[in-house]
Motif scaffolding. Structure first.
Motif: not given
Length: 125
Positions: A8-33
């Motif tokens: 289960x997700x504990x920490x992540x770095x540059x999540x939004x920046x990564x999604x933005x770079x892939x054109x997936x910013x609208x897929x951002x979630x606050x759920x724990x992957x």
């Protein structure tokens, strides 16, 4: 070290920046992957999920296979392992995963001068 386990997700770095770079910013979630890995020798099934979404790939280390991207399109790649680290070249980024201190550490790097390094650390559950 064997990868098999549920994480289960504990920490992540540059999540939004990564999604933005892939054109997936609208897929951002606050759920724990949750990442579920089944390893049988060199054969893997790798599944990531949140409520209402699941993404899964099966592969064998050292063999070309068909994988699916987060957006859905399929591509062919050879998954490699060196120093207990899995590596996959996805069309838009490179992916590595390893077990470190019983945690699953995944790193995705987009190419280019303005590349983004996304790091996700998940604890075993």
């Amino acid at each position: 070290m064997a990868f098999t386990g549920k994480y289960e997700l504990e920490i992540q770095e540059n999540y939004e920046e990564f999604l933005d770079a892939l054109g997936l910013l609208n897929a951002k979630t606050d759920h724990k992957v949750v990442t579920d890995v089944l390893q049988d020798g060199d054969n893997f099934t790798w599944t990531q999920s949140i409520p209402n979404w699941t993404w899964s790939n099966s592969f064998t280390i050292g063999q070309e296979c068909e994988l699916m991207t987060m957006k859905g399109p399929k591509f062919k790649a050879t998954v490699t392992m060196a120093d207990n680290k899995i590596s996959i070249d996805f069309p838009q980024y490179s992916f590595t995963a390893e077990i470190s201190e019983d945690k699953l550490v995944m790193i995705c790097i987009t190419p280019g001068e303005k590349g983004v390094t996304f790091k996700r650390v998940s604890k075993r559950i």
